[in-house]
Motif scaffolding. Structure first.
Motif, short mmCIF file in Angstrom:
data_model
loop_
_atom_site.label_atom_id
_atom_site.label_comp_id
_atom_site.label_asym_id
_atom_site.label_seq_id
_atom_site.Cartn_x
_atom_site.Cartn_y
_atom_site.Cartn_z
N SER A 99 -11.51 40.40 29.79
CA SER A 99 -12.37 40.41 30.98
C SER A 99 -11.84 39.48 32.06
CB SER A 99 -13.82 40.04 30.62
OG SER A 99 -13.89 38.69 30.21
N GLN A 100 -11.07 38.47 31.67
CA GLN A 100 -10.47 37.57 32.66
C GLN A 100 -9.03 37.96 32.99
OE1 GLN A 100 -11.41 34.90 29.84
NE2 GLN A 100 -13.54 34.93 30.48
N THR A 101 -8.27 38.44 31.98
CA THR A 101 -6.84 38.68 32.19
C THR A 101 -6.52 40.09 32.68
OG1 THR A 101 -6.40 39.52 29.96
CG2 THR A 101 -6.33 37.11 30.28
N HIS A 102 -7.34 41.04 32.29
CA HIS A 102 -7.10 42.46 32.60
C HIS A 102 -5.75 42.94 32.06
CE1 HIS A 102 -10.74 42.37 34.96
NE2 HIS A 102 -10.30 41.24 35.49
N ALA A 103 -5.33 42.35 30.94
CA ALA A 103 -4.09 42.75 30.26
C ALA A 103 -2.92 42.84 31.23
CB ALA A 103 -4.29 44.06 29.50
N PRO A 104 -2.39 41.71 31.65
CA PRO A 104 -1.34 41.68 32.68
C PRO A 104 -0.11 42.53 32.32
CG PRO A 104 -2.06 39.45 32.14
CD PRO A 104 -2.71 40.37 31.16
N ASP A 105 0.47 43.12 33.34
CA ASP A 105 1.67 43.93 33.15
C ASP A 105 2.80 43.13 32.49
OD1 ASP A 105 0.45 46.15 34.28
OD2 ASP A 105 1.27 45.77 36.29
N GLU A 106 2.94 41.86 32.85
CA GLU A 106 4.03 41.07 32.28
C GLU A 106 3.83 40.85 30.78
OE1 GLU A 106 1.28 38.13 34.48
OE2 GLU A 106 2.20 40.06 34.95
N ASP A 107 2.60 40.73 30.32
CA ASP A 107 2.36 40.59 28.88
C ASP A 107 2.66 41.89 28.15
OD1 ASP A 107 1.65 37.92 29.12
OD2 ASP A 107 -0.49 38.34 29.25
N TYR A 108 2.31 43.01 28.75
CA TYR A 108 2.64 44.30 28.15
C TYR A 108 4.17 44.50 28.14
CZ TYR A 108 2.93 49.21 27.07
OH TYR A 108 3.27 50.39 26.48
N ALA A 109 4.80 44.20 29.25
CA ALA A 109 6.25 44.38 29.35
C ALA A 109 7.00 43.50 28.34
CB ALA A 109 6.73 44.06 30.78
N ALA A 110 6.47 42.34 28.03
CA ALA A 110 7.11 41.46 27.06
C ALA A 110 7.12 42.05 25.65
CB ALA A 110 6.42 40.10 27.05
N LEU A 111 6.22 42.98 25.38
CA LEU A 111 6.16 43.62 24.07
C LEU A 111 7.31 44.61 23.85
CD1 LEU A 111 2.36 44.50 23.95
CD2 LEU A 111 3.51 42.77 22.54
N THR A 112 7.69 45.32 24.90
CA THR A 112 8.55 46.49 24.75
C THR A 112 9.95 46.21 24.18
OG1 THR A 112 9.15 46.46 27.09
CG2 THR A 112 7.28 47.83 26.46
N PRO A 113 10.55 45.04 24.38
CA PRO A 113 11.84 44.81 23.72
C PRO A 113 11.72 44.55 22.21
CG PRO A 113 11.57 43.33 25.60
CD PRO A 113 10.26 43.99 25.36
N HIS A 114 10.51 44.24 21.76
CA HIS A 114 10.32 43.79 20.38
C HIS A 114 9.48 44.71 19.51
CE1 HIS A 114 12.10 40.10 21.81
NE2 HIS A 114 11.21 40.08 22.78
N PHE A 115 8.77 45.64 20.14
CA PHE A 115 7.86 46.52 19.41
C PHE A 115 8.06 47.96 19.87
CE2 PHE A 115 5.79 42.42 19.28
CZ PHE A 115 5.23 42.36 18.02
N SER A 116 7.98 48.88 18.94
CA SER A 116 7.96 50.30 19.32
C SER A 116 6.59 50.60 19.93
CB SER A 116 8.17 51.18 18.08
OG SER A 116 7.03 51.09 17.21
N GLU A 117 6.46 51.74 20.58
CA GLU A 117 5.16 52.12 21.15
C GLU A 117 4.11 52.22 20.04
OE1 GLU A 117 5.82 55.66 23.50
OE2 GLU A 117 6.15 54.45 25.29
N GLN A 118 4.51 52.77 18.90
CA GLN A 118 3.56 52.89 17.79
C GLN A 118 3.12 51.49 17.31
OE1 GLN A 118 4.89 54.31 13.85
NE2 GLN A 118 3.24 55.83 14.03
N GLU A 119 4.06 50.56 17.23
CA GLU A 119 3.71 49.20 16.82
C GLU A 119 2.79 48.53 17.84
OE1 GLU A 119 7.35 47.43 14.18
OE2 GLU A 119 7.73 47.67 16.34
#
Length: 154
Positions: A99-119
């Motif tokens: 509710s405060q962060t709104h899931a920032p794009d940079e936090d989502y982008a940080a996932l993609t080198p380390h996790f598959s979409e399914q993960e």
């Protein structure tokens, strides 16, 4: 603190479904150490002593070190966590306070080198699940097991 109710006694079928769903999430392939770090971190953020107690114990049972457990609240300043763990912990924080962060794009982008979409889906479901358990435990004032304090030898 006084417990408000035992949700398992009041709504056993609903709680059984919640347990089964949570168990299925744990079987989706994310490593146990990562699962426990995510559960501990969300529980810290939500102030859920019951879940912190449970998941630090579980983390130790899976080989997690005391040092990494103690420093988890300061993971951003510690070199003890992998880049994969850091991405997961940032996503945990973003979604736990969505509710405060709104899931920032940079936090989502940080996932993609380390996790598959399914993960990423599995991780997101896990974060939602631990937040559900935190709300049940905090809301109903669940009390963690208490070990008798050590007495000092004279």
């Amino acid at each position: 603190m006084k417990p408000r109710m035992n949700a398992f006694a009041v709504a056993p079928d609903a709680m059984k479904l919640t347990l089964e769903y949570g168990q299925k999430l744990l079987e989706l392939g994310l490593e146990k150490s990562l699962l426990e770090l995510v559960k501990i971190r969300a529980s810290q953020m939500n102030g859920c002593a019951f879940c912190i107690h449970m998941h630090t114990r579980d983390a130790r049972a899976h080989g997690e070190t005391e040092e990494r457990i103690y420093l988890l609240d300061g993971w951003r300043e510690s070199p003890l966590y992998t880049e994969r763990e850091r991405a997961a912990l940032a996503w945990t924080e973003a979604l736990t306070h969505v509710s405060q962060t709104h899931a920032p794009d940079e936090d989502y982008a940080a996932l993609t080198p380390h996790f598959s979409e399914q993960e990423i889906v599995h991780l997101t479901l896990l974060i939602g699940m631990i937040n559900t358990w935190n709300r049940i435990s905090v809301g109903f004032r669940s009390i963690h097991p208490v070990t008798a304090p050590r007495t000092e030898a004279a």
